[in-house]
Motif scaffolding. Structure first.
Motif, PDB file in Angstrom:
ATOM      1  N   ARG A 163      44.702  82.086  52.204  1.00 41.62           N
ATOM      2  CA  ARG A 163      43.971  81.138  51.069  1.00 41.62           C
ATOM      3  C   ARG A 163      42.866  81.051  51.237  1.00 41.62           C
ATOM      4  O   ARG A 163      42.337  80.381  52.446  1.00 41.62           O
ATOM      5  N   GLY A 164      41.852  80.960  50.242  1.00 39.12           N
ATOM      6  CA  GLY A 164      40.611  80.603  50.746  1.00 39.12           C
ATOM      7  C   GLY A 164      39.604  81.212  49.490  1.00 39.12           C
ATOM      8  O   GLY A 164      40.040  81.475  48.389  1.00 39.12           O
ATOM      9  N   ALA A 165      38.211  81.005  49.729  1.00 41.19           N
ATOM     10  CA  ALA A 165      37.365  81.531  48.888  1.00 41.19           C
ATOM     11  C   ALA A 165      36.074  82.228  49.611  1.00 41.19           C
ATOM     12  O   ALA A 165      35.830  81.738  50.661  1.00 41.19           O
ATOM     13  N   HIS A 207      40.760  72.955  57.881  1.00 41.10           N
ATOM     14  CA  HIS A 207      40.334  74.310  57.072  1.00 41.10           C
ATOM     15  C   HIS A 207      38.981  74.832  57.791  1.00 41.10           C
ATOM     16  O   HIS A 207      38.393  73.998  58.663  1.00 41.10           O
ATOM     17  N   ALA A 208      38.957  75.992  57.984  1.00 48.02           N
ATOM     18  CA  ALA A 208      37.804  76.812  58.619  1.00 48.02           C
ATOM     19  C   ALA A 208      36.685  77.100  57.536  1.00 48.02           C
ATOM     20  O   ALA A 208      37.064  77.710  56.494  1.00 48.02           O
ATOM     21  N   LEU A 209      35.413  76.904  57.945  1.00 46.87           N
ATOM     22  CA  LEU A 209      34.331  77.119  56.943  1.00 46.87           C
ATOM     23  C   LEU A 209      33.239  77.841  57.639  1.00 46.87           C
ATOM     24  O   LEU A 209      33.068  77.782  58.900  1.00 46.87           O
ATOM     25  N   PHE A 210      32.485  78.666  57.065  1.00 44.40           N
ATOM     26  CA  PHE A 210      31.476  79.531  57.646  1.00 44.40           C
ATOM     27  C   PHE A 210      30.206  79.794  56.730  1.00 44.40           C
ATOM     28  O   PHE A 210      30.713  80.136  55.488  1.00 44.40           O
ATOM     29  N   VAL A 211      29.138  79.180  56.830  1.00 43.74           N
ATOM     30  CA  VAL A 211      27.765  79.664  55.842  1.00 43.74           C
ATOM     31  C   VAL A 211      26.906  80.300  56.620  1.00 43.74           C
ATOM     32  O   VAL A 211      26.564  80.222  57.920  1.00 43.74           O
ATOM     33  N   ALA A 221      23.322  85.265  50.928  1.00 44.29           N
ATOM     34  CA  ALA A 221      23.823  83.958  51.427  1.00 44.29           C
ATOM     35  C   ALA A 221      25.263  84.075  51.050  1.00 44.29           C
ATOM     36  O   ALA A 221      25.585  84.351  50.002  1.00 44.29           O
ATOM     37  N   VAL A 222      26.016  83.558  52.058  1.00 44.40           N
ATOM     38  CA  VAL A 222      27.485  83.638  52.121  1.00 44.40           C
ATOM     39  C   VAL A 222      27.996  82.258  52.343  1.00 44.40           C
ATOM     40  O   VAL A 222      27.831  81.729  53.266  1.00 44.40           O
ATOM     41  N   SER A 223      28.995  81.793  51.949  1.00 42.65           N
ATOM     42  CA  SER A 223      29.935  80.840  52.213  1.00 42.65           C
ATOM     43  C   SER A 223      31.349  81.249  52.156  1.00 42.65           C
ATOM     44  O   SER A 223      31.933  81.994  51.365  1.00 42.65           O
ATOM     45  N   VAL A 224      32.091  80.950  53.247  1.00 39.83           N
ATOM     46  CA  VAL A 224      33.416  81.014  53.344  1.00 39.83           C
ATOM     47  C   VAL A 224      34.650  80.130  53.689  1.00 39.83           C
ATOM     48  O   VAL A 224      34.020  79.323  54.325  1.00 39.83           O
ATOM     49  N   LEU A 225      35.401  80.175  53.036  1.00 38.76           N
ATOM     50  CA  LEU A 225      36.462  78.823  53.144  1.00 38.76           C
ATOM     51  C   LEU A 225      37.830  79.516  53.441  1.00 38.76           C
ATOM     52  O   LEU A 225      38.215  80.421  52.610  1.00 38.76           O
TER      53      LEU A 225
END
Length: 626
Positions: free
Chosen positions: A269-271, A564-568, A579-583
């Motif tokens: 699950r994420g975006a 939750h794990a995030l990365f930008v 540019a990328v964002s990941v959740l």
């Protein structure tokens, strides 16, 4: 006995005949006068009225729905198409016994109770002699059954129409969206002009671009005068006013990059949101799990909708646009830039990190994620590279929350981005006024320590984090994110909302720290094997609170209670393009779980850009030699 003889009297008979003839002629003349008067009344006095009634019995005005505009990705891949479908329709005025007709049709084609119920509701909102759809998407066998029994079904017809179709299924469900049948709630909101525009059309954009660009995609309805027989069958078209087709949309989205991001996210699950740094165009917009939008086009079944709405994974929820999550440490580069701009810190400022931070006159320990700390002389570069919480706690304790709120809002947090998609949520970056109004409490120093780490009251959508990262990559130029690139081939210009001012040396210091995250920090897995430099920041956001003095124990928590794990990130670091964002919900580790997803997006995009550049050089050299 003598007989009584009567002789003919010609004169008397002639007089009698003449009288009878006169009476007959007068009668005939009176009747002819009545007939002529009636004919005069019908053909002269009331000609227009009866001619109109005759035409209404013979000639019908039918709306001609426009062809809905198509939707393409940036490379011309078709994302929303119109395909022919056959619909069972009924003209109420031609049907003597509606219940008997519906009962008979139920033996020919499959009719659910919901089909009949929706049909009866549609009957209440239509013009006289207008066909009302009963069943959509008939099979060839069902069409044949209805055709064979046509003589038993006056007022019933099978009509061809174009319906929406999404070739790539669930890949663009949360961005392109879908159309669905117009419901009662929408009909009640219709103005008289809306009723005219949707005459002959059963569908309307429900979510995504289908909804936000509804007016352009719909087009303008046309009309035609048709001659019908006594059964309502169309014999010929007498006059036609063609409809105006809807506008075609070309998106900045890239179908291949979208699939790469979706595949990289897998079943989690994420975006994922990717943005063109130079224009603000959205290149990828993924929310998982997703769903098949084709289920909604002609009316989703009860079982299908229940399966989607009751799922614990909520596939109908657009996480990229509506999911509000604590952004965690992904805010540290932005906060570091704000601290530099305000003079709270310098690139050379250092702090001692024993593994916790304490405010003056306060016994509470604000823990670092690294229990033994990051050392005695942690500077800004190390703080970003290793995500040192204590460094930013110290900075926040000497900083004003009003200034923190200002820098966050200028990077797009705490407010809607203005993207051309409906139902966006604004997230939250708190302020003194917000807390007093929402909680009835003053702002405490500890609130600032939580806010600087993207925790506490702070919430952001994956889209906002992508916009923040793109603004960072642009060294302060804040573009409005845009999904639609062109309308009918006419490109939409990029929109710059504002510029975040900072000294070049401050930008360089932040970029250096973000590059170090990839080279030797928490995002090392992202840069492995790449021939270009990435600048990024990982983040981990708590889902449930941890009591003072306790440690985070992943095994003791339910899967949906884990962090939750995030990365930008953006790339290339020396000339940013994307540019990328990941959740990843409950992914726990930003660098090792969310980071590799961003890596796949960068690898796909940059490899194709490199190939396009090389091909362009070859063509240019060939043209010069030629």
């Amino acid at each position: 006995m003598p007989y009584d003889l009567h002789l003919k009297d010609p004169l008397t008979e002639q007089r009698l005949f003449r009288n009878r003839m006169l009476v007959a002629l007068v009668g005939v003349a009176v009747l002819l006068g009545v007939l002529v008067a009636r004919f005069y009344n019908l053909q002269v006095v009331n000609y227009n009225s009866y001619a109109t009634q005759s035409d209404q019995n013979r000639i019908q005005v039918r709306p001609v729905p426009p062809t809905r505009g198509l939707i393409y990705d940036r490379n011309g891949t078709l994302l929303a198409d119109n395909r022919p479908s056959y619909t069972l329709a009924v003209v109420r005025e031609r049907v003597k016994d509606m219940d008997a007709t519906l009962e008979f049709l139920g033996r020919l084609v499959q009719l659910d109770d919901s089909d009949v119920e929706k049909f009866r509701r549609r009957l209440q909102h239509r013009r006289p002699f207008e066909p009302v759809p009963l069943r959509f998407r008939l099979s060839e066998e069902e069409i044949a059954r209805v055709s064979v029994n046509e003589f038993r079904l006056p007022g019933v017809s099978v009509e061809a129409e174009l319906v929406r179709y999404y070739p790539l299924g669930d890949l663009f469900a949360h961005s392109v969206g879908y159309v669905g049948r117009i419901n009662d709630r929408e009909l009640q909101r219709f103005t008289a002009e809306d009723v005219r525009r949707y005459r002959g059309t059963e569908s309307i954009g429900k979510v995504g671009l289908e909804r936000s660009y509804e007016d352009m995609l719909l087009g303008e309805v046309g009309y035609e005068n048709v001659e019908t027989n006594a059964r309502g069958r169309v014999l010929r078209v007498l006059e036609r006013h063609n409809p105006k087709p809807g506008a075609d949309l070309t998106l900045s989205l890239d179908a291949q990059l979208q699939k790469t991001a979706s595949d990289a996210l897998g079943d989690r699950r994420g975006a994922v949101v990717a943005i063109d740094v130079k224009t603000g165009g959205v290149l990828a917009f993924v929310s998982k799990p997703s769903f098949d939008p084709n289920l909604f086009v002609t009316g989703i079944s009860f079982n299908d909708y229940r399966a989607l709405s009751d799922s614990l994974d909520v596939p109908l929820f657009n996480r990229a646009l509506q999911g509000q999550y604590p952004p965690g440490s992904t805010l540290k580069p932005m906060m570091g830039l704000g601290g530099l701009a305000e003079g709270v810190i310098t690139p050379e400022s250092t702090v001692n990190d024993p593994g916790f931070f304490m405010l003056p006159n306060d016994t509470r320990r604000y823990r670092d994620w690294k229990r033994w700390g990051h050392g005695k002389h942690v500077d800004l570069n190390q703080a970003i590279t290793e995500s040192c919480d204590v460094y930013f706690y110290d900075m926040a304790s000497r900083w004003n929350i009003d200034a923190m709120h200002d820098i966050a809002t200028r990077f797009g947090l705490g407010a809607k981005t203005g993207i051309d998609l409906p139902a966006e949520r604004p997230g939250l970056f708190p302020s003194r006024e917000w807390k007093r109004g929402a909680r009835g409490l003053p702002w405490f120093p500890g609130d600032s320590l939580n806010a600087v780490l993207g925790q506490g009251f702070v919430l952001a959508t994956p889209l906002q984090l992508a916009v923040m990262t793109a603004t960072m990559a642009n060294r302060g130029t804040h573009y409005k994110p845009q999904v639609v690139k062109a309308i009918n081939g006419v490109e939409l210009p990029p929109q710059v909302l504002h510029h975040v001012e900072a000294k070049p040396a401050n930008w360089d210091a932040i970029f250096k720290g973000m590059e170090s995250v990839i080279n030797r920090g928490t995002g090392r897995k992202v840069g492995e094997g790449l021939d270009f430099q990435v600048a990024g920041k990982s983040g981990t956001a708590q889902v449930v609170g941890i009591a003072q003095g306790e440690r985070y124990d992943s095994e003791a928590l339910k899967e949906r209670h884990r962090d939750h794990a995030l990365f930008v990130a953006f790339a290339p670091a020396d000339n940013p393009q994307i540019a990328v964002s990941v959740l990843v919900e409950n992914g726990e580790h930003g660098g090792s779980v969310a980071g590799p997803v961003a890596r796949e997006v960068f690898l796909d995009w940059m490899s194709r850009k490199h190939s396009e550049t090389a091909q362009g050089k070859v063509k240019k050299e060939g043209a010069e030699r030629g």
